[in-house]
Enzyme design. Structure first.
Site, short mmCIF file in Angstrom:
data_model
loop_
_atom_site.label_atom_id
_atom_site.label_comp_id
_atom_site.label_asym_id
_atom_site.label_seq_id
_atom_site.Cartn_x
_atom_site.Cartn_y
_atom_site.Cartn_z
N GLU A 287 0.83 -1.22 0.00
CA GLU A 287 0.00 0.00 0.00
C GLU A 287 0.86 1.26 0.00
O GLU A 287 0.42 2.30 -0.45
CB GLU A 287 -0.91 0.02 1.24
CG GLU A 287 -2.21 -0.74 1.02
CD GLU A 287 -3.25 -0.48 2.09
OE1 GLU A 287 -4.36 -1.00 1.95
OE2 GLU A 287 -2.97 0.22 3.09
N HIS A 308 8.84 -26.58 -1.92
CA HIS A 308 8.25 -27.72 -2.63
C HIS A 308 7.08 -27.28 -3.51
O HIS A 308 6.32 -28.11 -3.99
CB HIS A 308 7.80 -28.79 -1.62
CG HIS A 308 8.96 -29.32 -0.82
ND1 HIS A 308 9.57 -30.52 -1.10
CD2 HIS A 308 9.66 -28.77 0.22
CE1 HIS A 308 10.58 -30.70 -0.25
NE2 HIS A 308 10.64 -29.65 0.56
N LYS A 422 -14.26 -0.34 -3.99
CA LYS A 422 -15.37 -0.01 -3.07
C LYS A 422 -16.48 0.72 -3.81
O LYS A 422 -17.67 0.42 -3.64
CB LYS A 422 -14.87 0.88 -1.93
CG LYS A 422 -13.94 0.17 -0.97
CD LYS A 422 -13.58 1.09 0.18
CE LYS A 422 -12.41 0.55 0.97
NZ LYS A 422 -11.85 1.51 1.90
O1 PA5 Z 1 -3.81 0.87 5.78
C1 PA5 Z 1 -4.95 1.22 5.57
O2 PA5 Z 1 -5.30 2.41 5.62
C2 PA5 Z 1 -6.04 0.22 5.28
O3 PA5 Z 1 -5.58 -1.06 5.08
C3 PA5 Z 1 -7.01 0.18 6.44
O4 PA5 Z 1 -6.31 -0.18 7.59
C4 PA5 Z 1 -8.17 -0.77 6.20
O5 PA5 Z 1 -8.82 -0.47 5.00
C5 PA5 Z 1 -9.16 -0.70 7.34
O6 PA5 Z 1 -9.62 0.59 7.49
P1 PA5 Z 1 -10.38 1.06 8.80
O7 PA5 Z 1 -9.46 0.94 9.94
O8 PA5 Z 1 -10.73 2.48 8.50
O9 PA5 Z 1 -11.59 0.18 8.93
#
Ligand code: PA5
Length: 434
Positions: A287, A308, A422
């Site tokens: 990310e 393996h 989303k």
């Molecule tokens: O790193 C990030 O921002 C995302 O992976 C969030 O942690 C994830 O989408 C969960 O979001 P939230 O904590 O708002 O539910």
């Protein structure tokens, strides 16, 4: 040895020129992080988080954990992505491999996870397990509006209230969310749940050392004071640019390899307890760096298991990969291969050797083979699997990620790409406003 050591010898000669050429860029990236002058600088709360976390907060988290331990046989952590992976990584690394097959221990409830998928069978089977059981919920969402954990929480809250009654259920639910915003904050205030705040300036994937990770880790019976102490040490040792700054060296080496055409980093472990640590790492780097058409693709394997299955590809597939191995220097136990008089399996040449010695030779043999096959290899050796070391390892990877992202020329602290699916999903589900 130090708690964590990094060896880049077997990677360096694949990209020596690029490595020697990126020192200034790395130092500039460290300064940018320290001074908060780069892209995404409103999400730098994690940089000094270990040293700035108060003992008062840790004590309060431990007190909440104790209350949940005393009243629950199961505690379900509801969250996804950064609100799930850090706790899962540490709890798996520190747990007995077979913990789920033992009956619940009155002092340490089993920590389960929900809201990290939308599997209908997963949900139904979790409900089945919890029916008639003493359980609690830690619901974690920074935005407070994420669909997966919201669905799971609605279902588990209903079950808990039905079983324990609404008043008792209130004391068995803890919410970790934004200080003011989001549906979860509103719900927690209205229902009167105990809450913890996810700091505004700490993004999800950098939040394991906030209550997001610390509470589930404490509930599982692990020492969060030691975890934070390990992180504080690493914060100090990676503060300034210098030859001994392992976060700087790791960031430089992986960027040098990327420049030389190695587009995929495979994080390999030789201990199954590190499987979820690699999942956490994949989110952190994926990310943070995968944007603007750039980024090293983070992959992970568990060795020797995956030798393996993926071993062939790694040895002889397209030469666009490099490996980073996490090796645990000293297991907590000692077991040896037994001798057998008949020796029908031909294994007596190993008799008397520790299982770990066999594992370490597998690791060395793999490194030699992969390097010979054109796969650069970095090796991170950690002293042992314990809270102190894991705290240091978490902070090491976070710091290196910040440096590496700036060296790559991206904003390592946003994630605009995760919104695309989303929007489509909400439109398909006819969510109001889409
Ligand atoms: O790193 C990030 O921002 C995302 O992976 C969030 O942690 C994830 O989408 C969960 O979001 P939230 O904590 O708002 O539910």
């Amino acid at each position: 040895m130090k708690a964590i050591e990094l060896n880049i010898e077997k990677a360096l000669y694949f990209a020596e020129k690029e490595f020697n050429g990126n020192k200034d860029a790395a130092r500039q990236a460290i300064t940018t992080l320290e001074e908060g002058t780069g892209a995404g600088n409103d999400f730098l709360g994690w940089v000094k988080l270990p040293s700035e976390t108060s003992q008062e907060l840790l004590d309060r988290i431990n007190a909440t954990a104790k209350r949940l331990q005393e009243n629950c046989d199961y505690v379900v952590c509801v969250g996804i992505g950064g609100s799930y992976l850090g706790a899962k990584a540490v709890n798996t690394a520190l747990a007995d491999n077979f913990e789920y097959y033992y009956a619940p221990n009155p002092k340490e409830p089993k920590v389960l996870y929900a809201g990290q998928n939308i599997g209908e069978e997963y949900t139904a089977e979790l409900e089945k397990l919890l029916t008639g059981k003493r359980f609690g919920i830690i619901v974690i969402s920074k935005s407070g509006t994420t669909t997966e954990p919201a669905i799971a929480f609605r279902i588990l809250k209903e079950l808990l209230e039905k079983q324990a009654g609404k008043t008792a259920a209130k004391d068995l639910i803890v919410a970790i969310t934004d200080e003011k915003k989001g549906a979860l904050r509103t719900l927690a205030t209205q229902e009167g749940y105990e809450t913890y705040v996810i700091p505004d300036n700490v993004g999800g994937r950098f939040s394991v050392l906030t209550p997001v990770g610390l509470l589930p880790i404490a509930v599982a019976g692990h020492d969060i004071n030691k975890l934070m102490a390990g992180a504080v040490e690493m914060e100090k040792s990676t503060l300034r640019p210098n030859e001994d700054n392992i976060a700087e060296t790791y960031a430089r080496m992986r960027n040098a390899l990327y420049q030389s055409g190695k587009k995929i980093e495979i994080l390999a472990n030789f201990d199954p307890k590190l499987h979820y640590f690699a999942e956490w790492w994949k989110q952190l780097y994926g990310e943070s760096e995968g944007k603007d058409g750039k980024g090293i693709f983070p992959a992970a394997v568990d060795f020797t298991t995956d030798l393996h299955s993926m071993g062939q590809w790694i040895q002889e597939g397209e030469r666009t990969i490099f490996e980073t191995v996490i090796s645990v220097a000293e297991p907590a136990v000692e077991r040896r291969v037994p001798s057998d008089e008949a020796n029908l399996d031909g294994l007596n040449y190993l008799a008397g050797k520790r299982i770990d010695e066999v594992n370490k030779m597998a690791e060395l043999g793999t490194q030699m083979a992969h390097v010979d096959g054109g796969v650069p290899n970095m090796r991170i050796v950690i002293k042992s699997l314990d809270e102190h070391t894991l705290g240091g390892l978490i902070y090491f990877f976070e710091k290196a990620c910040g440096i590496s992202g700036y060296m790559l020329g991206v904003n390592p602290f946003n994630q605009p790409g995760v919104e695309a699916y989303k929007k489509n999903m909400f439109t398909l589900l006819k969510k109001p406003g889409y």
